[in-house]
Each structure stands twice: as structure tokens, then as C-alpha cells.
Design a protein around this motif. Structure first.
Motif, mmCIF file in Angstrom:
data_model
loop_
_atom_site.group_PDB
_atom_site.id
_atom_site.type_symbol
_atom_site.label_atom_id
_atom_site.label_comp_id
_atom_site.label_asym_id
_atom_site.label_seq_id
_atom_site.Cartn_x
_atom_site.Cartn_y
_atom_site.Cartn_z
ATOM 1 N N UNK A 148 133.272 -2.202 69.152
ATOM 2 C CA UNK A 148 132.400 -3.319 69.462
ATOM 3 C C UNK A 148 131.804 -3.161 70.853
ATOM 4 N N UNK A 149 132.586 -2.671 71.790
ATOM 5 C CA UNK A 149 132.081 -2.428 73.142
ATOM 6 C C UNK A 149 130.994 -1.362 73.143
ATOM 7 N N UNK A 150 131.144 -0.353 72.271
ATOM 8 C CA UNK A 150 130.088 0.658 72.128
ATOM 9 C C UNK A 150 128.766 0.008 71.701
ATOM 10 N N UNK A 151 128.858 -0.933 70.795
ATOM 11 C CA UNK A 151 127.644 -1.609 70.340
ATOM 12 C C UNK A 151 127.043 -2.467 71.456
ATOM 13 N N UNK A 152 127.913 -3.103 72.248
ATOM 14 C CA UNK A 152 127.408 -3.858 73.397
ATOM 15 C C UNK A 152 126.637 -2.944 74.347
ATOM 16 N N UNK A 153 127.182 -1.763 74.591
ATOM 17 C CA UNK A 153 126.546 -0.804 75.493
ATOM 18 C C UNK A 153 125.182 -0.354 74.952
ATOM 19 N N UNK A 154 125.139 -0.053 73.656
ATOM 20 C CA UNK A 154 123.869 0.380 73.057
ATOM 21 C C UNK A 154 122.841 -0.745 73.057
ATOM 22 N N UNK A 155 123.301 -1.952 72.691
ATOM 23 C CA UNK A 155 122.379 -3.104 72.691
ATOM 24 C C UNK A 155 121.825 -3.355 74.087
ATOM 25 N N UNK A 156 122.663 -3.230 75.085
ATOM 26 C CA UNK A 156 122.231 -3.478 76.462
ATOM 27 C C UNK A 156 121.113 -2.530 76.884
ATOM 28 N N UNK A 157 121.218 -1.265 76.482
ATOM 29 C CA UNK A 157 120.182 -0.291 76.835
ATOM 30 C C UNK A 157 118.881 -0.577 76.101
ATOM 31 N N UNK A 158 118.989 -0.990 74.830
ATOM 32 C CA UNK A 158 117.766 -1.272 74.057
ATOM 33 C C UNK A 158 117.040 -2.490 74.629
ATOM 34 N N UNK A 159 117.808 -3.540 74.935
ATOM 35 C CA UNK A 159 117.199 -4.743 75.505
ATOM 36 C C UNK A 159 116.532 -4.424 76.845
ATOM 37 N N UNK A 160 117.169 -3.573 77.645
ATOM 38 C CA UNK A 160 116.621 -3.206 78.946
ATOM 39 C C UNK A 160 115.338 -2.377 78.785
ATOM 40 N N UNK A 161 115.325 -1.488 77.777
ATOM 41 C CA UNK A 161 114.189 -0.584 77.622
ATOM 42 C C UNK A 161 112.993 -1.254 76.964
ATOM 43 N N UNK A 162 113.238 -2.070 75.916
ATOM 44 C CA UNK A 162 112.136 -2.637 75.147
ATOM 45 C C UNK A 162 111.838 -4.092 75.505
ATOM 46 N N UNK A 163 112.806 -4.775 76.095
ATOM 47 C CA UNK A 163 112.612 -6.142 76.583
ATOM 48 C C UNK A 163 112.032 -7.073 75.516
ATOM 49 N N UNK A 164 112.569 -6.964 74.307
ATOM 50 C CA UNK A 164 112.123 -7.835 73.205
ATOM 51 C C UNK A 164 113.357 -8.229 72.387
ATOM 52 N N UNK A 165 114.109 -9.172 72.938
ATOM 53 C CA UNK A 165 115.386 -9.555 72.328
ATOM 54 C C UNK A 165 115.209 -10.169 70.944
ATOM 55 N N UNK A 166 114.303 -11.123 70.728
ATOM 56 C CA UNK A 166 114.177 -11.719 69.386
ATOM 57 C C UNK A 166 113.875 -10.678 68.301
ATOM 58 N N UNK A 167 112.957 -9.756 68.605
ATOM 59 C CA UNK A 167 112.634 -8.739 67.610
ATOM 60 C C UNK A 167 113.846 -7.856 67.295
ATOM 61 N N UNK A 168 114.570 -7.476 68.340
ATOM 62 C CA UNK A 168 115.729 -6.598 68.140
ATOM 63 C C UNK A 168 116.840 -7.315 67.375
ATOM 64 N N UNK A 169 117.051 -8.591 67.661
ATOM 65 C CA UNK A 169 118.064 -9.355 66.930
ATOM 66 C C UNK A 169 117.694 -9.475 65.450
ATOM 67 N N UNK A 170 116.429 -9.734 65.205
ATOM 68 C CA UNK A 170 115.970 -9.831 63.814
ATOM 69 C C UNK A 170 116.126 -8.497 63.098
ATOM 70 N N UNK A 171 115.858 -7.408 63.807
ATOM 71 C CA UNK A 171 115.982 -6.078 63.219
ATOM 72 C C UNK A 171 117.427 -5.784 62.825
ATOM 73 N N UNK A 172 118.355 -6.159 63.689
ATOM 74 C CA UNK A 172 119.764 -5.933 63.389
ATOM 75 C C UNK A 172 120.221 -6.725 62.170
#
Length: 451
Positions: free
Chosen positions: A200-224
Motif C-alpha cells: 500500500x505504501x508503494x501505491x502511495x509513493x506512485x500516486x504522489x509522483x503522478x499527482x506531482x507530475x500531472x497535477x490533475x487529482x480528480x482525473x487520476x482518481x477517476x482513472x483509478x
């Protein structure tokens, strides 16, 4: 072995509880990753660390008694086979072998896919195109994707970036490490929870990088939510859909202040110190002998009177003869030879100590004590000769405590002597001025080889 398992399990449980209660909900994922890994390593090291603290116990010098030697002669006997222990070890070996085979097969299955399917270089990783309808997942530097989705460009850029984080940060090594431990310590369920926390911590780490790079949290949450439903995760791999829960979605928007992060990181220090104190600190009793000092002039007449009534017997063991001197002169040399039953114990010329009125006694007498020691003492059959000396305290209730090997011959003989003394029934305690007192007892044991 049992001591190692108990102490390591206690440490693992406390560290894991600390992680879930204090650290998991904070956005300090990189720190949490190494905390989980190092807490496992430290839990394996703690059982091998011991800090000794000496605790001094005041003991009246006159209560120290040297008794005659108990002679132990080893007797060769046929060793009994512990079938129960052999069965348990055999069962452990069989189950561990089965888990090892399963572990190896899973690794082989994943690596076979990488060699039997087309591979495309992608940045610092390799894309493996497979026919199975799967979501992207990562193993080492391989990212496995569905061939049709790749060719039709149905895989979003965020998904590739997510898997690249797993590759770059080498998350597969963490999973292989915890899986190896699960294979060896399959009987300990804590490693299952550790694996879940690490993944689960691995997923937190990956999510953190994606949010930082693309800066579109709603879209990424919907995608997941769209991609992660209904697909089973791959064993040993970092999976996009692993634990797509409310925790991951909330964590993307969570903020953790720097002060809170520092305080929570520092909180591990007192927890670690308490754990070391509880598991690693060993209190060793050390007797402080109390001596009653009196005026030399005031007591000199008492000493001289005792010596005037003393008969000192000298024994020549070579010639097997004895001689006796009565009313000996109170010289410094002769004072050392006077029995303690006639004169109070003399530590030096200006120290006089009162002896106990009644010495402690083993139930049935000292001969029964010799029989007890000789019956229970198990000496190795090797040719070992010499003397070991063990001190122990006889408490006011007659129980034995504070065992200490004063002189040892090695080969575990000192530990064996302590083991036997711990089996002893309660003694009749020593009495002084009508009250039970603690008495320090010294037991010399002579070890003789079998002739």
C-alpha cells in the motif's frame, strides 16, 4: 530459538502497530517505506543484543556459608530420541519446502513471460506485451501490458508513469524481501500484514509522483476507479489496482505539516528505547557485603577469650595424621585458623561480624542435598575434571535466587549447575535474632571423569 522468535515477534508487532497508528495516515511515504523495512531488520537484531545492569543487594557478610563439596561423576547413558521435536522440525521443513517451491514457481512464471513475449524498450524499463487481458503491472524493470491495448493506445500516459515509479524506486525488491521472509517464517502472520502495508505504501509513493507530475487529482482518481475494479492482482508484482481504496483516494489530497511530520518521526525514538529496555536489558544481582565495624580495644578481650577456649586441629593428608593445639595464642596467623563456630567471623583485625543463629538447611539435611545435586546434574561424558563454584541466595521463604557462577570449567557446566539449583525445593531459611534472614550460599562442585 524460542527466545529469538518471541522477542522478534514482540518487536515486529510493536513496530507495525506504531506504523498503523502514527505514521500510515501521514504523507511521509518515503520515510514510511524505510521504516517498514528497517523495523523488520531491527526486530531480527534485537534478540541478539543484551545490556547488563548490575543491581547491588546488601548482604550480611556473616551469612555467607561455604559447604563441603558435592562430587559429580558422569554416567554414560543411552541418549533418548525426542520424537516430538523431530516431528515438529520435519513438519516445518516440509511446509517451508512447499512454500519455497511456490515462491520459486511464481518468479519463474513471471520471468518466463518476459522471455516468451515481445519486449519494447520504454524509457528506463522494458514493456512486455502479453495476450492476457490485464492492467499494467511491474516486476523488477519489466512492465507487463496487454498487447492489444498497447497497439490501440488504450493505456493512458498516467498508467505508464505510475508503473515507471515502481521501476525507478525498485519496489519489487521490497516485495521479494518480504515474500522470502514469509516463506521462512510462514507460521508468523505478522509478515502478511507487513506485506500489505509495504504494498500500500508503494501505491502511495506512485500516486504522489503522478499527482506531482500531472497535477490533475480528480482525473487520476477517476482513472483509478475505472481501471482498478474487478481485476485480481498479480502475485509478487506491483499492481496498479492493488488496494484501490478510500485510503489511496484520500491520501492524494492530504496535507501533512512539516512540524507534525518531524514530531511523528521522532516519536519512534522513545518507542525504540522502551523496546530495547524491555527486551535487551538484563538485571544482574551483585551482593554488597555489609560488615559491622566495632572498636578494636573494646572487643579485643572477647577475641582473646575465644582463642583461649579454642582447640585448633591440623590435618596432614599425606601422612594421614592429626595434631591438636589447645589454648593457642591469638596470633594473626592462628586467628585465620579458628573455626567460625567458635569465634565470630573475622574479616580483619578491626571488623567483627555476628554469624546467623541457625544456618539454612536443605529438607532432610545436607546429605540429601548432595544426593539431589548428584541425581539431577548432567555432566558431559567427555573427560572433564575440576571444580566449579556457584553462589546463590537463600531467601527468607527458603526459595533460591540470584544464581551466579563464580568459577566455571566451560562446556556449559556452570549453566547446568544453575539449572539443577533452580529445581531445588525450598530450604529451611537461616535465622538471626529469631527472624528469617537472607543467606548467601556457596556451593563447590567437583567434576570427576568416569574411570
Amino acid at each position: 530459538m524460542i527466545d529469538f522468535l518471541i522477542k522478534s515477534t514482540i518487536a515486529l508487532g510493536i513496530f507495525l502497530a506504531f506504523y498503523h497508528l502514527i505514521l500510515e495516515r501521514e504523507k511521509i511515504h518515503q520515510f514510511n517505506r524505510f521504516f517498514l523495512l528497517f523495523s523488520i531488520i531491527i526486530s531480527f537484531v534485537i534478540p541478539f543484543i543484551t545490556f547488563e545492569i548490575i543491581r547491588e543487594i546488601p548482604v550480611n557478610f556473616s551469612n555467607q556459608i561455604n559447604i563441603d563439596q558435592a562430587t559429580i561423576t558422569p554416567v554414560r547413558a543411552a541418549e533418548k530420541t525426542d520424537y516430538k521435536l523431530n516431528f515438529l522440525w520435519s513438519l516445518y521443513a516440509i511446509i517451508t519446502l512447499l512454500f519455497s517451491i511456490r515462491f520459486g514457481r511464481n518468479i519463474w512464471a513471471i520471468m518466463s513471460k518476459s522471455s516468451n513475449n515481445p519486449i519494447i524498450k520504454f524509457k528506463n524499463s522494458k514493456l512486455v506485451l502479453v495476450d492476457e487481458k490485464i492492467l499494467p503491472y511491474t516486476f523488477l524493470n519489466y512492465i507487463f501490458v496487454n498487447s492489444d491495448d498497447y497497439k490501440k493506445r488504450n493505456i493512458e500516459e498516467e498508467l505508464y508513469a505510475h508503473e515507471l515509479v515502481h521501476v525507478t524506486q525498485k519496489h519489487t525488491i521490497d516485495i521479494l524481501f518480504i515474500e522470502l521472509l514469509k516463506t521462512i517464517f510462514w507460521f508468523n502472520p505478522l509478515f502478511v500484514f507487513y506485506k500489505k502495508a509495504i504494498q500500500l505504501n508503494h501505491e502511495f509513493l506512485a500516486d504522489q509522483e503522478i499527482v506531482k507530475e500531472y497535477n490533475n487529482v480528480p482525473f487520476y482518481q477517476k482513472l483509478l476507479l475505472e481501471k482498478g475494479s474487478g481485476i485480481q492482482p498479480i502475485f509478487l508484482a506491483s499492481n496498479l489496482n492493488y488496494l484501490v481504496t478510500k485510503k489511496r483516494l484520500i491520501m492524494m489530497t492530504k496535507r501533512t505539516s512539516r512540524n507534525i511530520a518531524v514530531l511523528k518521526k521522532m516519536a519512534i525514538v522513545p518507542v525504540f528505547m522502551a523496546l530495547v529496555t524491555f527486551l535487551c536489558v538484563k538485571i544482574v544481582a551483585q551482593e554488597t557485603k555489609i560488615e559491622t565495624k566495632t572498636d578494636v580495644l573494646k572487643n579485643s578481650s572477647v577475641i582473646e577469650n575465644n582463642f583461649s577456649k579454642t582447640a585448633v586441629v591440623y590435618t596432614d593428608k599425606v601422612r594421614n595424621t592429626t595434631s591438636e593445639k589447645k589454648d593457642v595464642e591469638a596470633t594473626p596467623e592462628s586467628k585465620k585458623e579458628v573455626p567460625s563456630s567458635t569465634v565470630s567471623a573475622i574479616k580483619s583485625t578491626d571488623i567483627i561480624v555476628d554469624p546467623v543463629d541457625r544456618q539454612p538447611e536443605f529438607p532432610g539435611g545436607i546429605l540429601e542435598f548432595y544426593k539431589f545435586v548428584g541425581k539431577n546434574f548432567k555432566s558431559p561424558a567427555d573427560k572433564i575434571e575440576g571444580k566449579i563454584i556457584v553462589e546463590f541466595m537463600i531467601e527468607t521463604d527458603g526459595s533460591l535466587s540470584e544464581f551466579q557462577v563464580v568459577k566455571d570449567l566451560g562446556f556449559g557446566l556452570g549453566d547446568e549447575a544453575i539449572r539443577v539449583l533452580k529445581l531445588s525445593p525450598k530450604w529451611n531459611p537461616g535465622i538471626q535474632s529469631g527472624q528469617p534472614v537472607r543467606v548467601l550460599y556457596t556451593l563447590p562442585i567437583t567434576i570427576q571423569s568416569e574411570k
